[in-house]
Design a protein around this motif. Structure first.
Motif, PDB file in Angstrom:
ATOM      1  N   ASP A  33       0.833  -1.188   0.000  1.00 30.80           N
ATOM      2  CA  ASP A  33       0.000   0.000   0.000  1.00 30.80           C
ATOM      3  C   ASP A  33       0.874   1.247   0.000  1.00 30.80           C
ATOM      4  N   ASP A  34       0.234   2.431  -0.042  1.00 29.28           N
ATOM      5  CA  ASP A  34       0.990   3.675  -0.086  1.00 29.28           C
ATOM      6  C   ASP A  34       1.787   3.908   1.189  1.00 29.28           C
ATOM      7  N   ARG A 153      -5.815   0.825  -0.346  1.00 27.51           N
ATOM      8  CA  ARG A 153      -6.144   0.576  -1.756  1.00 27.51           C
ATOM      9  C   ARG A 153      -7.177  -0.538  -1.924  1.00 27.51           C
ATOM     10  N   ALA A 212     -11.445   3.378  -0.934  1.00 31.45           N
ATOM     11  CA  ALA A 212     -10.107   3.010  -1.406  1.00 31.45           C
ATOM     12  C   ALA A 212      -9.515   4.241  -2.084  1.00 31.45           C
ATOM     13  N   ILE A 214      -5.664   6.079  -3.866  1.00 33.36           N
ATOM     14  CA  ILE A 214      -4.281   5.972  -4.314  1.00 33.36           C
ATOM     15  C   ILE A 214      -3.904   7.302  -4.943  1.00 33.36           C
ATOM     16  N   ASP A 223      -2.379   3.495 -12.179  1.00 33.81           N
ATOM     17  CA  ASP A 223      -2.762   3.506 -10.767  1.00 33.81           C
ATOM     18  C   ASP A 223      -4.174   2.995 -10.557  1.00 33.81           C
ATOM     19  N   HIS A 226      -3.708  -0.627 -10.178  1.00 36.85           N
ATOM     20  CA  HIS A 226      -3.229  -1.039  -8.852  1.00 36.85           C
ATOM     21  C   HIS A 226      -4.383  -1.062  -7.845  1.00 36.85           C
ATOM     22  N   LEU A 227      -5.252  -0.054  -7.916  1.00 34.73           N
ATOM     23  CA  LEU A 227      -6.401  -0.015  -6.996  1.00 34.73           C
ATOM     24  C   LEU A 227      -7.345  -1.173  -7.274  1.00 34.73           C
TER      25      LEU A 227
END
Length: 319
Positions: A33-34, A153, A212, A214, A223, A226-227
């Motif tokens: 995750d971030d 996410r 969620a 990002i 991106d 990715h989510l």
């Protein structure tokens, strides 16, 4: 991959991360995750680290050293924004070339001045760091913050709507001009050189039901992938809805990286009335650009016609 690691999107960089997660095994926790989240005395600390390397993330003939420090710090702070965290401070490891001594001394001061300015812009402080000799300039920023309700996410669900803050494509248009040996117009250059981490926006979205989130560093298409992978959903983006910087087409906006806007999944009940309240609070537009459905991957629709999404940025592209 450990059982508690998030599912990652496609790409050579993420193939390597999957292998790293697997090798770490039980030594790792909640990867992908971030931010890392650490509970201490009843509070949750969000921690992120982001490295900027000369020749990969910046060029000294495009940016001043102060701008290099700002950009590197903004990138790390943007990860806090994507979790809805409020920044506390940053730690910085700085590498400067020893064979450019007349330049390096001033460069260290100017880079750190940029770091400090970016930290102050969001109410944070420089808490410490390290200084080393390096073949190239590098700025490695660790950002720390507090978060009451982390937005990861992996929380999007079928039926959620997908929204994005701000306007996209400005950073990509500025980069294209620089690569062509041109000087971007001032507003575009500022967008590229001094990106604004959306701290207030992330906090507001976390408080108002964000499921969620990002930050857009690899491009909207990448991106979103990715989510979608982390949440186990499919995402459909309506290209004509994507808010673009003046002079940028929606297709170009899909590719534009280092935007540091936020992509967020919100419940179906979140609508235009809430978006207007968001704008009053942040002075940023919030635009609905798509939806989450059952399935996998990202689908791009141009007025209902399906198109192939461009790949996001990848440090290690597959051959």
């Amino acid at each position: 991959m450990t059982q508690r690691s998030l599912r990652l999107g496609a790409g050579g960089e993420f193939d390597r991360l999957r292998a790293i997660f697997a090798r770490l095994g039980p030594a790792a926790r909640d990867l992908g995750d971030d931010c890392a989240l650490v509970s201490v005395a009843g509070r949750t600390i969000a921690i992120s680290i982001d490295l900027s390397l000369e020749g990969v993330h910046f060029r000294t003939d495009w940016l001043s050293f102060r701008e290099i420090g700002w950009r590197a710090t903004a990138a790390a702070l943007s990860d806090l924004a994507a979790d809805g965290a409020a920044p506390l401070g940053v730690l910085v490891s700085l590498g400067v070339p020893g064979n450019r001594q007349r330049l390096s001394g001033n460069a260290s001061l100017e880079i750190m001045a940029g770091v400090g300015a970016a930290a102050r812009s969001v109410g944070a402080h420089v808490l410490g760091g390290d200084l080393v000799r390096s073949p190239r300039y590098l700025v490695d920023v660790c950002a720390l913050g507090l978060v009451a309700r982390p937005v990861r996410r992996n929380g999007a669900r079928p039926g959620d709507r997908l929204w994005v803050t701000g306007r996209l494509g400005g950073a990509g248009r500025a980069l294209h001009a620089l690569q062509a040996g041109q000087r971007p117009e001032p507003a575009l250059r500022r967008r590229f050189a001094r990106p604004v981490p959306r701290i207030a926006a992330g906090s507001w979205l976390a408080r108002h039901g964000g499921r969620a989130m990002i930050d857009i560093s690899d491009g909207l298409a990448g991106d979103a992938g990715h989510l979608a992978a982390a949440s186990g959903v499919a995402i459909a983006i309506e290209l004509e809805r994507v808010p673009c910087w003046p002079g940028v087409t929606p297709r170009d906006a899909l590719r534009s990286g280092e935007e540091y806007e936020l992509l967020v999944a919100l419940p179906r009940g979140f609508g235009d009335r809430h978006a207007r309240a968001f704008r009053r609070f942040t002075r940023l537009p919030l635009t609905r650009i798509g939806r989450c459905t059952r399935g996998r991957g990202v689908q791009m629709l141009d007025h209902g016609r399906r198109i192939t999404p461009p790949p996001g940025f990848d440090h290690f592209p597959r051959r």
